[in-house]
Design a protein around this motif. Structure first.
Motif, PDB file in Angstrom:
ATOM      1  N   LYS A  67       0.876  -1.190   0.000  1.00 38.21           N
ATOM      2  CA  LYS A  67       0.000   0.000   0.000  1.00 38.21           C
ATOM      3  C   LYS A  67       0.902   1.226   0.000  1.00 38.21           C
ATOM      4  CE  LYS A  67      -3.261   2.643   2.804  1.00 38.21           C
ATOM      5  NZ  LYS A  67      -2.372   3.740   3.156  1.00 38.21           N
ATOM      6  N   ASP A  68       0.769   2.003  -1.051  1.00 35.96           N
ATOM      7  CA  ASP A  68       1.600   3.206  -1.205  1.00 35.96           C
ATOM      8  C   ASP A  68       3.080   2.854  -1.041  1.00 35.96           C
ATOM      9  OD1 ASP A  68      -0.682   4.728  -1.606  1.00 35.96           O
ATOM     10  OD2 ASP A  68      -0.884   5.205   0.529  1.00 35.96           O
ATOM     11  N   HIS A  69       3.474   1.725  -1.716  1.00 36.37           N
ATOM     12  CA  HIS A  69       4.869   1.246  -1.788  1.00 36.37           C
ATOM     13  C   HIS A  69       5.387   0.714  -0.445  1.00 36.37           C
ATOM     14  CE1 HIS A  69       4.934   3.081  -5.748  1.00 36.37           C
ATOM     15  NE2 HIS A  69       4.571   4.248  -5.209  1.00 36.37           N
ATOM     16  N   THR A  94      -7.344   4.068   2.443  1.00 36.39           N
ATOM     17  CA  THR A  94      -7.332   4.625   1.088  1.00 36.39           C
ATOM     18  C   THR A  94      -5.885   4.715   0.589  1.00 36.39           C
ATOM     19  OG1 THR A  94      -9.337   5.907   1.487  1.00 36.39           O
ATOM     20  CG2 THR A  94      -7.906   6.651  -0.302  1.00 36.39           C
ATOM     21  N   GLY A  95      -5.652   4.282  -0.666  1.00 33.59           N
ATOM     22  CA  GLY A  95      -4.308   4.373  -1.223  1.00 33.59           C
ATOM     23  C   GLY A  95      -4.148   3.540  -2.467  1.00 33.59           C
ATOM     24  N   ASP A  96      -2.904   3.431  -2.987  1.00 25.59           N
ATOM     25  CA  ASP A  96      -2.571   2.639  -4.169  1.00 25.59           C
ATOM     26  C   ASP A  96      -2.015   1.294  -3.720  1.00 25.59           C
ATOM     27  OD1 ASP A  96      -3.318   4.632  -5.966  1.00 25.59           O
ATOM     28  OD2 ASP A  96      -1.364   5.623  -5.820  1.00 25.59           O
ATOM     29  N   TYR A  97      -2.650   0.192  -4.191  1.00 24.29           N
ATOM     30  CA  TYR A  97      -2.255  -1.169  -3.811  1.00 24.29           C
ATOM     31  C   TYR A  97      -1.638  -1.868  -5.008  1.00 24.29           C
ATOM     32  CZ  TYR A  97      -4.837  -0.677   0.577  1.00 24.29           C
ATOM     33  OH  TYR A  97      -5.263  -0.267   1.824  1.00 24.29           O
ATOM     34  N   GLN A  98      -0.620  -2.730  -4.694  1.00 22.52           N
ATOM     35  CA  GLN A  98       0.092  -3.475  -5.730  1.00 22.52           C
ATOM     36  C   GLN A  98       0.536  -4.812  -5.140  1.00 22.52           C
ATOM     37  OE1 GLN A  98       3.422  -1.345  -7.346  1.00 22.52           O
ATOM     38  NE2 GLN A  98       3.313  -2.373  -9.335  1.00 22.52           N
ATOM     39  N   THR A 107      10.013 -13.413 -10.267  1.00 20.69           N
ATOM     40  CA  THR A 107       9.124 -12.475  -9.570  1.00 20.69           C
ATOM     41  C   THR A 107       8.338 -11.690 -10.611  1.00 20.69           C
ATOM     42  OG1 THR A 107      10.691 -12.256  -7.745  1.00 20.69           O
ATOM     43  CG2 THR A 107       8.971 -10.576  -7.931  1.00 20.69           C
ATOM     44  N   ARG A 108       7.043 -11.478 -10.327  1.00 19.26           N
ATOM     45  CA  ARG A 108       6.192 -10.714 -11.241  1.00 19.26           C
ATOM     46  C   ARG A 108       5.320  -9.768 -10.415  1.00 19.26           C
ATOM     47  NH1 ARG A 108       4.555 -11.946 -16.538  1.00 19.26           N
ATOM     48  NH2 ARG A 108       3.529 -10.098 -17.377  1.00 19.26           N
ATOM     49  N   TRP A 109       5.146  -8.511 -10.923  1.00 16.99           N
ATOM     50  CA  TRP A 109       4.360  -7.471 -10.233  1.00 16.99           C
ATOM     51  C   TRP A 109       3.054  -7.239 -10.981  1.00 16.99           C
ATOM     52  CZ3 TRP A 109       5.807  -4.444  -5.934  1.00 16.99           C
ATOM     53  CH2 TRP A 109       7.096  -4.675  -5.431  1.00 16.99           C
ATOM     54  N   SER A 110       2.040  -6.903 -10.207  1.00 17.31           N
ATOM     55  CA  SER A 110       0.763  -6.517 -10.804  1.00 17.31           C
ATOM     56  C   SER A 110       0.765  -5.013 -11.073  1.00 17.31           C
ATOM     57  CB  SER A 110      -0.400  -6.868  -9.873  1.00 17.31           C
ATOM     58  OG  SER A 110      -0.391  -6.002  -8.736  1.00 17.31           O
ATOM     59  N   ASP A 111      -0.211  -4.571 -11.838  1.00 20.60           N
ATOM     60  CA  ASP A 111      -0.427  -3.138 -11.998  1.00 20.60           C
ATOM     61  C   ASP A 111      -1.038  -2.578 -10.723  1.00 20.60           C
ATOM     62  OD1 ASP A 111       0.538  -3.180 -14.594  1.00 20.60           O
ATOM     63  OD2 ASP A 111      -1.458  -3.563 -15.454  1.00 20.60           O
ATOM     64  N   PRO A 112      -0.743  -1.280 -10.376  1.00 20.60           N
ATOM     65  CA  PRO A 112      -1.317  -0.720  -9.149  1.00 20.60           C
ATOM     66  C   PRO A 112      -2.819  -0.465  -9.304  1.00 20.60           C
ATOM     67  CG  PRO A 112      -0.072   0.944 -10.311  1.00 20.60           C
ATOM     68  CD  PRO A 112       0.166  -0.340 -11.044  1.00 20.60           C
ATOM     69  N   VAL A 113      -3.533  -0.558  -8.174  1.00 20.87           N
ATOM     70  CA  VAL A 113      -4.971  -0.305  -8.119  1.00 20.87           C
ATOM     71  C   VAL A 113      -5.231   0.677  -6.985  1.00 20.87           C
ATOM     72  CG1 VAL A 113      -7.254  -1.306  -7.695  1.00 20.87           C
ATOM     73  CG2 VAL A 113      -5.579  -2.561  -9.062  1.00 20.87           C
ATOM     74  N   HIS A 114      -5.976   1.750  -7.291  1.00 15.30           N
ATOM     75  CA  HIS A 114      -6.308   2.735  -6.255  1.00 15.30           C
ATOM     76  C   HIS A 114      -7.619   2.355  -5.578  1.00 15.30           C
ATOM     77  CE1 HIS A 114      -6.381   6.522  -4.132  1.00 15.30           C
ATOM     78  NE2 HIS A 114      -7.647   6.686  -4.516  1.00 15.30           N
TER      79      HIS A 114
END
Length: 692
Positions: A67-69, A94-98, A107-114
């Motif tokens: 959440k928010d890096h 509330t924030g940006d989740y990844q 390792t693989r990352w998802s796109d961020p979701v607000h």
């Protein structure tokens, strides 16, 4: 056999390793029920890994949700899904989740979701007082314990039957705010509440309003009462008294002030009553204000007062406002429709009015010093009124003006402007000056003592004189100056230099230089120069004609050079001639002497050479008889030349007397220096138009 088994084992291991190949197709994050969640509702964040494998084998997945890096959830699973549960969502969620998924070494990352948790918690409001006096402060504290800064807190003051007053305070580092609000005049029962506000993705979100806090406001003093005695029908000259009073809860720091048109008339402290008395005048009409202050509390009462006029202002009338010196002036002071008053006539002065007479009428014979403003005063029942001032001007006649040139001398250079000054010493200003050129009026100037006139149209043949006159408001009229005749000076023009003789002059002889000009007013200063590194002045002379001559008695060789002359007059303009060159040459008789000396020297040198030659030949003759014919001939020739013929001697050699002798004849002529000088004078009369 063992070797074969080993090969088979290695091949099987290689096949087994090749079967455990996988790759990430995608990693995505999902929110349930949606990315916009109401405050207090449950929320699930699911991370899903989509993987392709070469065979059906087991993988362990490391899931990390940010959440928010910043990591907020970590788990390990043998399936491709991980779920982060939030039972009660709050605003700080509330924030940006990844999501990041790690399997084996990949390792693989998802796109961020607000995710926006809408709605804020209800703030808590507290007040330090529930009962205050007008002017006192109430300290309010609004808090959002479950919210995170930055936040904005808005406080509301709610009065009965009026719109709430709102004050917002930003808080960057805390989840509460404190504000002090004053209880003002007219406040009775006050209600306070607050709400919070935050900014999410450039959108403002407000919290619910807090609980309402009730505060009772009491008056520290009542609204003051302002009265006058008498209360009505106030006339100029009446004694009028103002009274302002109030009732207070506590006397300390109470202050009562009486004002009119923002001017403080009187004030008292720590008292409930103020009194102020004065004699009424028309100027006392207007609005009065009584103000009671204690701390921050303030209450006012206004009262309008009308004062009737007892008598109108007096009027001052003068027999004349502009009059000559020594004339009689009559001043009369009166009140329309009112006779019983004490009159006085005064003269206005910057340091204070000067009383002239305590009377209704004043007669006086005026002088220039009586010029000024006059007024009169009338007094009835202690009320004094003053009339409008009347301006009196007394004039002395102007004196005969003098007209002069600004430069001093009555002259002007042709082409230059002429400035004249007309001055009248005596007379009362303002004065009107008029300038005349001949009979024509050129300019009119109004000034106190003098005026100037600039004539820029100066002509050589302009023979008309100048004059001026001066006048003021005195009945005697204008005075005229004497006529001023101005001399026009023509600057020197076209200087030229000549000489006799011109160009060349013998050493020791006389020369005459002539410098002349084509135009210029007399007298003219002529100066003669020789041009060197430093300009050398040789001769100067002032002439009352257009030329000057300079005689130099004796010229020397060092006088050779370039000469010029400069002419000027009172116009102060130097005019320089073109230069001429003079060469000083050797005199004719000196040339003859030098030529004779040269010839004598040449003849002596020739005789010496001949003697030396004969001597050398004689020494060369010997006793031998076998001499050549040429030697004999030379000997005979020498003998022929040195001795006379002898009848007893005989010589059969060649006849040398018949031989031809070659020679050069030099003619020396004696020069007449006087004749040569005269020839030069008459043959070279050039370089100057007047050199005759």
């Amino acid at each position: 056999m063992y070797l074969a088994l080993l090969v088979i084992f290695l091949q099987c291991s290689e096949l087994y390793t090749q079967d455990k190949v996988f790759t990430f197709n995608a990693v995505e994050i999902k929110v349930q029920p949606s990315t916009k969640v109401r405050n207090g509702a449950p929320m699930s964040i699911i991370c899903h890994a989509d993987i392709s494998k070469s065979a059906d084998f087991q993988l362990m997945y490391n899931f990390t949700i940010f959440k928010d890096h910043k990591p907020v959830f970590v788990t390990v699973s043998d399936t491709g899904d991980a779920q982060y549960e939030i039972p009660v969502a709050k605003s700080p969620d509330t924030g940006d989740y990844q999501c990041a998924v790690k399997a084996d070494k990949k390792t693989r990352w998802s796109d961020p979701v607000h995710i926006w948790v809408t709605g804020m918690t209800k703030p808590i409001l507290t007040a330090d007082k529930r009962d205050v006096l007008e002017g006192e402060f109430v300290r309010l504290r609004c808090e959002l314990p479950e919210e995170e800064p930055p936040l904005q807190f808005c406080f509301r003051k709610i009065k009965t039957n009026s719109m709430p007053r709102e004050i917002c305070v930003p808080e960057s580092y805390s989840n509460f705010s404190i504000l002090e609000l004053a209880a003002e005049e007219g406040d009775n029962i006050l209600q306070f509440d607050c709400f919070g506000r935050r900014n999410v993705k450039l959108e403002w979100e407000d919290s619910p309003h807090s609980n309402k806090t009730l505060v009772t406001v009491r008056e520290p003093f009542i609204k003051p009462t302002l009265t006058t005695v008498p209360s009505s029908n106030i006339t100029e000259g009446d004694q009028i008294q103002f009274e302002c009073s109030t009732a207070v809860v506590r006397m300390r720091d109470i202050e009562i002030i009486l004002q009119k048109n923002k001017s403080i008339l009187n004030s008292v402290q720590d008292k409930k009553l103020l009194r102020y008395s004065t004699v009424a005048t028309l100027e006392d009409s207007g609005e009065y204000l009584c103000k009671v202050e204690q701390g921050e509390a303030s209450k006012t009462t206004k009262l309008n007062v009308v004062v009737s006029e007892l008598f109108p202002k007096p009027t001052l009338v003068a027999s004349m406002t502009k009059l000559d010196k020594n004339k009689e002036l009559i001043l009369n002071c009166s009140i329309n429709g009112f006779q019983k008053a004490n009159f006085s006539i005064l003269r206005k002065n910057a340091n204070g009015d000067i009383p002239l007479k305590n009377s209704q009428t004043l007669k006086m014979r005026v002088n220039v010093n009586d010029t000024g403003s006059y007024t009169c005063k009338a007094e009835v029942k202690g009320i004094v009124k003053e009339s409008k001032p009347v301006r009196i001007n007394v004039y002395a006649p102007v004196s005969k003006p003098t007209l002069s040139v600004a430069g001093g001398l009555p002259e002007v250079v042709l082409g230059k402007p002429l400035q004249l000054i007309c001055h009248s010493v005596m007379g009362t200003p303002p004065k009107t000056f008029r300038f005349y050129k001949g009979d024509d009026v050129e300019k009119i100037v109004i000034n106190d003592t003098y005026a100037t006139f600039l004539d820029e149209n100066i002509r050589l043949n302009d023979k008309r004189g100048y004059r001026c006159d001066a006048r003021n408001n005195h009945s005697s009229g204008a005075k005229t100056s004497d006529i001023l005749n101005v001399t026009v000076i023509v600057p020197v023009r076209d200087a030229s230099l000549g000489s006799v003789p011109y160009g060349e002059v013998e050493d020791g002889s006389e020369i005459a230089f002539l410098c002349s000009v084509k135009e210029g007013s007399l007298p003219i200063l002529f100066r003669f120069f020789k041009k060197t590194d430093n300009e050398v002045l040789l001769f100067e002379k002032i002439e009352h004609r257009d030329r000057a001559m300079w005689h130099k008695k004796t010229m020397k060789r060092q006088d050779t050079g370039t000469y010029y002359c400069v002419a000027s007059n009172r116009a102060n303009v130097d005019v320089r001639s073109q230069p001429i060159t003079i060469d000083v040459i050797l005199a004719a008789w000196k040339k003859g002497v030098i030529a004779a000396l040269v010839l004598i020297t040449i003849a002596g040198a020739g005789a010496l050479a001949l003697w030396w030659f004969l001597r050398k030949k004689k020494k060369a003759k010997g006793p031998s008889m076998e001499m050549s014919g040429s030697a004999l001939a030379a000997n005979l020739t020498s003998e022929k030349l040195t001795r006379q013929p002898n009848d007893g001697d005989y010589y059969s050699g060649p006849d040398l007397e018949s031989a031809e002798v070659e020679y050069t004849e030099v003619e020396v002529s004696t020069l007449d220096p006087h004749r040569d000088s005269m020839e030069n004078r008459h043959s070279r009369i050039s370089g100057h138009p007047d050199a005759t």
